[in-house]
Design an enzyme around this catalytic site. Structure first.
Site, PDB file in Angstrom:
ATOM      1  CD  GLU A   7      -2.820   1.397   0.448  1.00 27.17           C
ATOM      2  OE1 GLU A   7      -3.095   0.475  -0.334  1.00 27.17           O
ATOM      3  OE2 GLU A   7      -3.362   2.512   0.400  1.00 27.17           O
TER       4      GLU A   7
ATOM      5  CE  LYS B 174      18.856   2.834  15.103  1.00 28.68           C
ATOM      6  NZ  LYS B 174      17.433   2.538  15.053  1.00 28.68           N
TER       7      LYS B 174
ATOM      8  CD  GLU C 255      14.475  -3.633  11.457  1.00 27.64           C
ATOM      9  OE1 GLU C 255      14.808  -4.364  12.395  1.00 27.64           O
ATOM     10  OE2 GLU C 255      13.970  -2.506  11.618  1.00 27.64           O
TER      11      GLU C 255
ATOM     12  CG  ASN D 249       2.705   2.558  10.061  1.00 26.28           C
ATOM     13  OD1 ASN D 249       3.837   2.408  10.529  1.00 26.28           O
ATOM     14  ND2 ASN D 249       2.365   3.622   9.358  1.00 26.28           N
TER      15      ASN D 249
ATOM     16  CG  HIS E 122       8.944   4.972  17.738  1.00 28.35           C
ATOM     17  ND1 HIS E 122       9.605   6.159  17.581  1.00 28.35           N
ATOM     18  CD2 HIS E 122       9.899   4.010  17.658  1.00 28.35           C
ATOM     19  CE1 HIS E 122      10.891   5.926  17.402  1.00 28.35           C
ATOM     20  NE2 HIS E 122      11.098   4.625  17.461  1.00 28.35           N
TER      21      HIS E 122
HETATM   22  P1  0O2 Z   1      13.803   3.613  15.149  1.00 26.67           P
HETATM   23  O1  0O2 Z   1      13.594   4.976  15.735  1.00 26.67           O
HETATM   24  O2  0O2 Z   1      12.500   2.957  14.783  1.00 26.67           O
HETATM   25  O3  0O2 Z   1      14.785   3.605  14.065  1.00 26.67           O
HETATM   26  P2  0O2 Z   1      15.814  -5.169  20.730  1.00 26.67           P
HETATM   27  O4  0O2 Z   1      16.430  -3.925  21.301  1.00 26.67           O
HETATM   28  O5  0O2 Z   1      16.682  -6.374  20.728  1.00 26.67           O
HETATM   29  O6  0O2 Z   1      14.402  -5.426  21.259  1.00 26.67           O
HETATM   30  P3  0O2 Z   1      16.470  -4.425  18.025  1.00 26.67           P
HETATM   31  O7  0O2 Z   1      17.750  -5.143  17.965  1.00 26.67           O
HETATM   32  O8  0O2 Z   1      16.544  -2.933  18.017  1.00 26.67           O
HETATM   33  O9  0O2 Z   1      15.538  -4.875  19.238  1.00 26.67           O
HETATM   34  O10 0O2 Z   1      15.671  -4.985  16.815  1.00 26.67           O
HETATM   35  P4  0O2 Z   1      14.133  -5.056  16.686  1.00 26.67           P
HETATM   36  O11 0O2 Z   1      13.481  -5.598  17.893  1.00 26.67           O
HETATM   37  O12 0O2 Z   1      13.949  -5.798  15.423  1.00 26.67           O
HETATM   38  O13 0O2 Z   1      13.689  -3.534  16.558  1.00 26.67           O
HETATM   39  C1  0O2 Z   1      14.071  -2.735  15.502  1.00 26.67           C
HETATM   40  C2  0O2 Z   1      13.029  -1.683  15.231  1.00 26.67           C
HETATM   41  O14 0O2 Z   1      11.722  -2.272  15.336  1.00 26.67           O
HETATM   42  C3  0O2 Z   1      12.971  -0.532  16.199  1.00 26.67           C
HETATM   43  O15 0O2 Z   1      13.893   0.422  15.850  1.00 26.67           O
HETATM   44  C4  0O2 Z   1      11.559  -0.023  15.994  1.00 26.67           C
HETATM   45  O16 0O2 Z   1      11.450   0.694  14.795  1.00 26.67           O
HETATM   46  C5  0O2 Z   1      10.812  -1.323  15.839  1.00 26.67           C
HETATM   47  N1  0O2 Z   1      10.357  -1.776  17.155  1.00 26.67           N
HETATM   48  C6  0O2 Z   1      10.808  -2.825  17.850  1.00 26.67           C
HETATM   49  N2  0O2 Z   1      10.148  -2.949  19.001  1.00 26.67           N
HETATM   50  C7  0O2 Z   1       9.246  -1.952  19.049  1.00 26.67           C
HETATM   51  C8  0O2 Z   1       8.237  -1.559  19.993  1.00 26.67           C
HETATM   52  O17 0O2 Z   1       8.044  -2.159  21.049  1.00 26.67           O
HETATM   53  N3  0O2 Z   1       7.485  -0.466  19.670  1.00 26.67           N
HETATM   54  C9  0O2 Z   1       7.659   0.239  18.524  1.00 26.67           C
HETATM   55  N4  0O2 Z   1       6.875   1.293  18.297  1.00 26.67           N
HETATM   56  N5  0O2 Z   1       8.609  -0.121  17.619  1.00 26.67           N
HETATM   57  C10 0O2 Z   1       9.376  -1.187  17.867  1.00 26.67           C
HETATM   58  P5  0O2 Z   1      14.466   1.442  16.940  1.00 26.67           P
HETATM   59  O18 0O2 Z   1      15.878   1.064  17.206  1.00 26.67           O
HETATM   60  O19 0O2 Z   1      13.572   1.526  18.104  1.00 26.67           O
HETATM   61  O20 0O2 Z   1      14.546   2.822  16.288  1.00 26.67           O
END
Ligand code: 0O2
Length: 267
Positions: free
Chosen positions: A41, A48, A140, A149, A156
């Site tokens: 969509e 980052k 990613e 979303n 977030h």
């Molecule tokens: P941004 O601002 O989105 O770039 P971990 O710390 O091991 O749990 P890791 O290694 O950061 O996780 O990888 P994971 O779990 O795949 O998460 C990567 C991204 O997924 C995050 O990026 C978020 O974008 C999203 N995400 C993961 N968990 C959550 C959550 O609980 N809530 C929300 N809203 N998003 C999530 P970042 O690093 O947060 O930064």
């Protein structure tokens, strides 16, 4: 990593995000042009920010020199789908591609995070061509529904506001909202085929209308005005009747007429 070089270091990631966005948007448009329902969509992408990278480096106790190997979401692509089923179609589509190699998959839809977060994550190895030669980087891809979303975006921002200290009542409310999203996505899946049919018909109709109008426009250069006006009136009559089959039949006949004129002009 030398901090002053961070812009240069992030350059290949920006290139990857630009390229991947174009590629997935192309997939979306190809479905539409073929008159098919697109599982994609919307496509977003971002690199980052350096402050976010530094935060992750600190949180995960990574050496600054290893951050490129250790952080796999420096380049991030987000693919938004209408329905859960579409997410798994997109996953298949990515697995089959030869220009990116999937190195990790995390299904946070089946294994919802404790926060209530749901999304499908794929980490890919992707090659970009830089002025210094080819460079393989990680990116990613987050694949989620519109509803997932909405939840993730709101959560977030709240995570950012409260950091580790989110009030328990708010945390519980977000969990409840996440469960409501599961129900909403499930309900929407039940009407998916109806919605797909409606959207398919809409895309087919706009493609057919575009073809007819192009043909009429071209006829102005070669046919006589009376005949064109007759064709135009017929088009408006069929268009108003909202009968897609008759409209498609009319488009085919118009193709034959146009082809006839084209052949005549070549003689
Ligand atoms: P941004 O601002 O989105 O770039 P971990 O710390 O091991 O749990 P890791 O290694 O950061 O996780 O990888 P994971 O779990 O795949 O998460 C990567 C991204 O997924 C995050 O990026 C978020 O974008 C999203 N995400 C993961 N968990 C959550 C959550 O609980 N809530 C929300 N809203 N998003 C999530 P970042 O690093 O947060 O930064």
């Amino acid at each position: 990593m030398e901090i002053q070089l961070w812009r240069e270091i992030l350059e290949p990631y920006a290139l990857a995000v630009d390229e991947l966005k174009v590629k997935f948007e192309h997939v979306q448009n190809s479905y539409k042009k073929a008159g098919l329902y697109s599982p994609i969509e919307q496509v977003d992408g971002r690199v980052k920010t350096i402050s976010s990278i530094l935060e992750k480096v600190q949180k995960k106790h990574i050496s600054l020199d290893d951050f490129e190997a250790e952080i796999d979401d420096i380049a991030g692509i987000r693919i938004i789908c209408q329905f859960i089923e579409d997410i798994y179609k997109v996953v298949e589509l990515i697995r089959k591609r030869t220009d990116m190699k999937v190195v990790e998959e995390l299904d946070y839809i089946k294994d919802t995070k404790p926060s209530g977060y749901r999304s499908y994550h794929m980490v890919i190895k992707y090659r970009v061509e830089t002025i210094h030669g080819p460079k393989d980087i990680f990116a990613e891809i987050q694949i989620r529904t519109l509803a997932m979303n909405f939840w993730a975006t709101v959560e977030h921002s709240l995570q950012y506001k409260y950091r580790q200290n989110m009030p328990e009542t708010l945390r519980q409310r977000l969990l409840k909202a996440s469960e409501a999203i599961v129900v909403l996505d499930r309900e929407m899946s039940l009407v998916r085929s109806e919605i797909m049919d409606a959207q398919n018909s809409f895309t087919i109709k706009s493609n057919v209308v575009a073809d007819i109008l192009t043909n009429i426009q071209n006829l102005y250069k070669v046919a006589n005005k009376r005949e064109i006006i007759k064709i135009q009136d017929e088009f408006f009559r069929i268009y108003e009747s909202e009968d897609l089959e008759t409209l498609q039949h009319f488009a085919k006949e118009l193709d034959i007429i146009s082809e006839g004129y084209r052949a005549q002009s070549l003689r």
